[in-house]
Design a protein around this motif. Structure first.
Motif, PDB file in Angstrom:
ATOM      1  N   THR A  75     -17.072  -0.259  -2.778  1.00  0.00           N
ATOM      2  CA  THR A  75     -18.523  -0.056  -2.896  1.00  0.00           C
ATOM      3  C   THR A  75     -18.921   0.324  -4.317  1.00  0.00           C
ATOM      4  O   THR A  75     -20.107   0.495  -4.601  1.00  0.00           O
ATOM      5  CB  THR A  75     -18.997   1.059  -1.937  1.00  0.00           C
ATOM      6  OG1 THR A  75     -18.360   2.292  -2.293  1.00  0.00           O
ATOM      7  CG2 THR A  75     -18.662   0.717  -0.495  1.00  0.00           C
ATOM      8  N   GLY A  76     -17.942   0.455  -5.218  1.00  0.00           N
ATOM      9  CA  GLY A  76     -18.226   0.935  -6.566  1.00  0.00           C
ATOM     10  C   GLY A  76     -18.586  -0.160  -7.545  1.00  0.00           C
ATOM     11  O   GLY A  76     -18.596  -1.353  -7.231  1.00  0.00           O
ATOM     12  N   PHE A  77     -18.864   0.254  -8.763  1.00  0.00           N
ATOM     13  CA  PHE A  77     -19.275  -0.635  -9.860  1.00  0.00           C
ATOM     14  C   PHE A  77     -18.260  -1.743 -10.097  1.00  0.00           C
ATOM     15  O   PHE A  77     -18.618  -2.925 -10.192  1.00  0.00           O
ATOM     16  CB  PHE A  77     -19.475   0.227 -11.115  1.00  0.00           C
ATOM     17  CG  PHE A  77     -19.611  -0.531 -12.398  1.00  0.00           C
ATOM     18  CD1 PHE A  77     -20.598  -1.500 -12.561  1.00  0.00           C
ATOM     19  CD2 PHE A  77     -18.770  -0.256 -13.467  1.00  0.00           C
ATOM     20  CE1 PHE A  77     -20.724  -2.182 -13.759  1.00  0.00           C
ATOM     21  CE2 PHE A  77     -18.900  -0.928 -14.668  1.00  0.00           C
ATOM     22  CZ  PHE A  77     -19.884  -1.907 -14.814  1.00  0.00           C
ATOM     23  N   ILE A  78     -16.978  -1.397 -10.184  1.00  0.00           N
ATOM     24  CA  ILE A  78     -15.929  -2.393 -10.397  1.00  0.00           C
ATOM     25  C   ILE A  78     -15.495  -3.011  -9.078  1.00  0.00           C
ATOM     26  O   ILE A  78     -15.315  -4.223  -8.969  1.00  0.00           O
ATOM     27  CB  ILE A  78     -14.714  -1.760 -11.104  1.00  0.00           C
ATOM     28  CG1 ILE A  78     -15.099  -1.227 -12.487  1.00  0.00           C
ATOM     29  CG2 ILE A  78     -13.580  -2.783 -11.224  1.00  0.00           C
ATOM     30  CD1 ILE A  78     -15.503  -2.281 -13.477  1.00  0.00           C
ATOM     31  N   GLY A  79     -15.330  -2.189  -8.050  1.00  0.00           N
ATOM     32  CA  GLY A  79     -14.761  -2.655  -6.789  1.00  0.00           C
ATOM     33  C   GLY A  79     -15.540  -3.774  -6.140  1.00  0.00           C
ATOM     34  O   GLY A  79     -14.956  -4.756  -5.660  1.00  0.00           O
ATOM     35  N   LYS A  80     -16.857  -3.656  -6.100  1.00  0.00           N
ATOM     36  CA  LYS A  80     -17.657  -4.693  -5.451  1.00  0.00           C
ATOM     37  C   LYS A  80     -17.555  -6.011  -6.207  1.00  0.00           C
ATOM     38  O   LYS A  80     -17.434  -7.083  -5.599  1.00  0.00           O
ATOM     39  CB  LYS A  80     -19.114  -4.253  -5.346  1.00  0.00           C
ATOM     40  CG  LYS A  80     -19.974  -5.223  -4.540  1.00  0.00           C
ATOM     41  CD  LYS A  80     -21.394  -4.730  -4.342  1.00  0.00           C
ATOM     42  CE  LYS A  80     -21.460  -3.551  -3.405  1.00  0.00           C
ATOM     43  NZ  LYS A  80     -22.861  -3.189  -3.048  1.00  0.00           N
TER      44      LYS A  80
END
Length: 326
Positions: free
Chosen positions: A12-17
């Motif tokens: 759900t994060g900036f990099i993860g998504k």
């Protein structure tokens, strides 16, 4: 290689998504580890729906199910900070605990790889609490049986990232910018699309297993340089006045007052910029050769995404790249 089963933490994060979309594009089977109570909201449809498993890294008993049957795991869990400064300090111990829990669970599950995105900076440089924690997490993960690849990045420029949002709000809102000492520290910022290319490249390049790499863009710049660059590509007239004696904590509250970025996020970012964050080695460029995005283009890409939504192709209507300036 796309038959590999990949566990993605922090989806759900900036990099993860963003990484989820990249892995999906390459045909990987992705399982997303999501905390109970969180929702994985996807802006654009994926080719195949990811498997979602709910687990808490603070609860070791919830991890075996999440890791079962996985080949590689991306560890994108770290605490940039909380809403407040007090929360930021508390997260260091939490990061240590969840890293140990994950390492032990990964060892028991027999994973072949862990890929971790950490922070750039040398341990002998009196690191900030945040960067020291990122380094400690890397050491904890690499102390396990699973071969862990560590990528160390400084400032990452992309829409929605704390660094870019601070620059965007300050430059858009203030004709005169006050520059505390930390905005003049040199670092090697990198475009988010380059970070994603390296993260995927490590998965597909066995030679990266168990190694640590510094990753950075093609330019060495300060935050002040990036703010000036943002103003130029937006066609804005801005003046930056240095105020080197302003304490870091006071400047963090000032940035929070001007921008929507919580002070608990601004402070560790500012403290991290006490030290130069420049790549000491560039061996990853030989193993994973990619085109490194200039920061002018990275800023325009981020602006286009802010305007048009994630995943849209770049439109430079809102940007004046250096070659276009009169």
């Amino acid at each position: 290689m796309a038959h590999q089963k990949v566990l993605l933490t922090g989806p759900t994060g900036f990099i993860g998504k963003r990484l989820l979309y990249q892995l999906d594009e390459r045909g990987y089977q992705v399982r997303c580890l999501v905390r109970a109570g969180e929702t994985l909201d996807l802006n654009l449809p994926l080719r195949q729906e990811p498997e979602i498993v709910y687990a808490d890294l603070l609860d070791p008993d919830s991890l075996p199910t999440a890791l079962d049957g996985m080949d590689t795991a991306y560890y994108l869990v770290h605490s940039m900070g909380g809403r407040s400064i007090r929360q930021t300090r508390a997260f260091v111990e939490k990061d240590r605990t969840v890293a140990r829990n994950f390492r032990e669970a990964a060892d028991r599950a027999g994973l072949s790889r862990i890929i971790y995105l950490g922070g750039l900076g040398d341990a002998g440089d009196r690191l900030s609490h945040h960067l020291a924690s990122r380094h400690e997490v890397a050491r904890i993960l690499q102390a396990g049986k699973v071969k862990t690849t560590v990528l160390r990045a400084a400032v990452i420029i992309g829409a929605g990232g704390a660094s870019f949002e601070i620059i965007r709000y300050l430059v858009e809102r203030l004709p005169v910018l006050l520059g505390p000492r930390w905005v003049y520290t040199k670092s090697q910022p990198i475009a988010v699309e380059n970070v994603l290319a390296y993260l995927c490249g490590c998965l597909e390049t066995p030679e990266t297993a168990g190694r640590t790499f510094d990753i950075g863009g093609p330019q060495i710049l300060s935050y002040a340089d990036l703010m000036g660059m943002y103003a130029r590509v937006r066609g804005l007239s801005r003046t930056i006045i240095g105020v080197p004696l302003v304490p870091i904590r006071l400047s963090a509250y000032w940035v929070h007052f001007i921008t929507p970025v919580p002070v608990g996020v601004v402070l560790p970012l500012a403290e991290g910029l006490r030290n130069r964050a420049i790549c000491r080695e560039n061996s990853i460029r030989d193993l994973i050769p990619i085109h490194l995005t200039p920061m002018e283009t990275a800023i325009c890409n981020a602006l286009a995404e802010e305007t048009e939504g994630p995943g849209k192709l770049l439109s430079q209507q809102a940007c004046f790249l250096p070659g276009d300036l009169a």
